[in-house]
Design an enzyme around this catalytic site. Structure first.
Site, PDB file in Angstrom:
ATOM      1  CG  ASP A   1       8.946  -8.928  37.069  1.00  0.00           C
ATOM      2  OD1 ASP A   1       8.840  -8.373  38.168  1.00  0.00           O
ATOM      3  OD2 ASP A   1       9.722  -8.531  36.186  1.00  0.00           O
ATOM      4  CD  GLU A   2      12.430  -8.312  40.647  1.00  0.00           C
ATOM      5  OE1 GLU A   2      12.953  -8.413  41.770  1.00  0.00           O
ATOM      6  OE2 GLU A   2      12.582  -7.326  39.904  1.00  0.00           O
TER       7      GLU A   2
END
Length: 604
Positions: free
Chosen positions: A115-116
């Site tokens: 998610d980054e």
DNA sequence: CGGGGCAAGT
DNA sequence: ACTTGCC
């Protein structure tokens, strides 16, 4: 010459870069809420085994924290809706979509976990500044501290532009994919990441370099610095270095007593908010694996069942990936009263690529092949466990860890480029010797490891190790083909091209023939011996045997214009951000597609 | 004290 | 080849 700012000062003092860190708000929870909108307005937790790994903001109001025990979470929030998140497939798909969206800015994008992402927008901003009357720019979103005076290097303006780009990125990810995100904007990765969560959720924060050290002081524990994990923290604490301030004030010489010189320098720099590590373009993963954890397993046959089940699922993932694995790793965790959490142990060995075959363009493995793989897994298991004694496991894992295609760093960018139908068609045609040649030499795995192959389960052809001189473009192309799919896959795939593509192929093929494209030739090639750039980590002769050594301008000019430009730019300056337009990493837009679709159906 | 997963360092 | 560290 390289005038780009992708070469940095060691001490990062020029503030020359602009880095964006993007973090998707409660990622798993958002995926589930997008899938089932009725979950949107209830407190939601994502459960893996006995743990709530993340929760939506509704649940957080009740105090449902990350990595909470399910029982504890239900205590604070009896209404909590739980969704099982142990199968990561859909999360991975969503993650890839976001990653792909970010590639649209044509900047290097580095994935960090699911998610980054880091995005290096330095060059993009340079371009913008050229065509811009550079008065003052307005900053978008929050700022950590107002600047007192403009930094003479101009970084403030650049970072303000970056904040606008970050805003565009968040908008796109929201409009097109539905995810709210946070971004941090700074002149290095460390600060971008650390500043990112300052305003959560769904917002963004910029920090200027002048506030780096004071901002770092606000962190207190050294543990909150990324890359300082449990072990490093322990080591630091044993030296009475506990806070970031402690670390800032510790002389380098002191640190060198307990850490390697490199590590000491890095630690010190980090404490001051300095970080010169580049944003590395992400590509396909270097390993693909699965794990299963459980209360306890103490019987060999049970272990075998676990491996068998994992293998089934794993083969699906590998098939989606398209590359042929050549190494298998077994991981396990013993139940151990002393060490509380995960101390894993692993063993790995080479596997014969002949276990895998390509039928109808799809990577498959026969039942016998699966048995072989299972046998290898058990052999590795035996290395880890003394079967004469009782054992208790709480986790087993299986992973393929090396692939025939070389995939490192910036070469991955080529993979994305080449993941395109038109290029692949060209690749195929340039390769018509392939269609007759049945056996390929696949031994170009990783440069160093080809010597230690475990041949016990099949033959792995050793590659001739003599250097050849190869035309640069040809070599690139060779690399690209290797990365996209195995040559035999391309061969099969060629048969599945649509009529338009076939036209293109035959047309180009004709062109190729009369133009000195003597089949299989090595005659006129440029000397590549300096290998001073990224080529050296890429292709050895083994791979070149299966790649066209005679690719030339016709082939190149058949590519779409924009791609030509990007390829040129990339060859000229492999580390530049040029290069990523039409990208389809993995099965981003077509999660259910099989490999054929993935590789041979053009995007619309 | 727990998930599942990948990359990097040694 | 294994371990450590991150999300």
């Amino acid at each position: 010459m390289d005038t780009s700012i992708s070469v940095y000062n060691e001490n990062d003092s020029e503030h020359s870069r602009c880095i964006i860190h993007m973090d998707v708000d409660c990622f798993y929870a958002q995926v589930e809420m997008l899938r089932k909108p009725m979950l949107r307005n209830v407190p939601l937790g994502i459960q893996q085994k006995n743990i709530v790994v993340t929760s939506n903001y509704e649940a957080r109001k009740y105090g449902v924290q990350k990595c909470m025990l399910v029982s504890d979470a239900l205590k604070v929030c009896p209404n909590l809706t739980l969704v099982n998140g142990e199968d990561l497939h859909d999360y991975r798909t969503a993650s890839s979509k976001i990653f792909t969206a970010l590639l649209g800015w044509k900047c290097p994008v580095e994935k960090l976990g699911m998610d980054e992402n880091f995005i290096d927008v330095t060059n993009l901003i340079q371009e913008k500044l050229k065509t811009m009357n550079e008065t003052s720019v307005t900053l978008t979103g929050h700022i950590y501290n107002e600047p007192s005076i403009e930094c003479p290097c101009g970084c403030h303006n650049r970072l303000r532009i970056a904040s606008q780009i970050a805003s565009e990125m968040r908008k796109k990810v929201y409009d097109e994919l539905g995810f709210t995100t946070c971004t941090g904007i700074a002149h290095n990765k460390l600060l971008a990441k650390l500043i990112c969560p300052l305003h959560k959720p769904n917002d963004q924060t910029t920090i200027f370099p002048e506030h780096a050290t004071s901002f770092m002081l606000s962190l207190t524990s050294v543990r909150s610095i990324p890359s300082i994990g449990t072990k490093t923290t322990e080591a630091l604490i044993s030296q009475k270095i506990i806070t970031v301030r402690d670390l800032q004030e510790t002389p380098l010489e002191e640190l060198k007593k307990h850490f390697s010189s490199d590590m000491a320098v890095r630690l010190k720099a980090l404490s001051l908010g300095e970080d010169s590590t580049p944003v590395k373009q992400s590509g396909k993963p270097l390993s693909i694996g699965l794990e299963d954890s459980f209360k306890t397993v103490s019987v060999k046959s049970e272990v075998e069942d676990k491996f068998s089940a994992l293998l089934q699922r794993l083969l699906v993932l590998v098939r989606e990936d398209g590359r042929i694995p050549v190494s298998l790793r077994v991981t396990l965790r013993k139940k151990d009263a002393k060490r509380l959490s995960s101390h894993r142990e692993s063993r790995q060995s080479q596997i014969s690529p002949s276990i895998f075959s390509l039928t109808n363009g799809v990577l498959t493995v026969t039942d016998a092949g699966q048995q072989k793989l299972l046998a290898i897994a058990m052999r590795l298991f035996n290395k880890l466990i003394d079967l004469t004694k009782p054992f208790h496991l709480t986790l087993v894992g299986l992973a393929f860890t090396k692939f025939q295609e070389r995939m490192t760093g910036r070469s991955s960018i080529v993979n994305y480029l080449m993941n395109d139908i038109s290029v692949q068609s060209v690749l195929n045609l340039s390769n018509d010797c392939d269609t007759s040649a049945t056996s390929m030499d696949y031994s170009a795995v990783s440069p160093s490891s080809s010597t230690t192959t475990d041949h016990s389960d099949g033959e792995v052809e050793p590659s001739p190790k003599k250097p050849k001189k190869v035309n640069w473009i040809a070599k690139r192309r060779c690399l690209a083909k290797e990365e996209v799919a195995s040559p035999s896959k391309l061969k099969v795939g060629e048969l599945r091209l649509n009529s338009k593509e076939l036209e293109k192929v035959s047309e180009l093929r004709l062109n190729s023939r009369d133009r000195s494209l003597t089949p299989r030739a090595s005659p006129a090639r440029e000397n590549m011996s300096d290998a001073s750039d990224s080529m050296k980590d890429v292709v050895e002769d083994g791979a070149c045997n299966v790649c066209p050594s005679y690719v030339d301008k016709e082939v190149f000019s058949a590519l779409p214009d924009d791609m030509q430009q990007e390829l040129k730019a990339m060859w000229k300056n492999p580390s530049s951000s040029a290069g990523v337009t039409r990208s389809s990493p993995r099965n981003v837009n077509k999660p259910k597609s099989n490999s054929i679709r993935k590789y041979f159906v053009p995007h619309k």
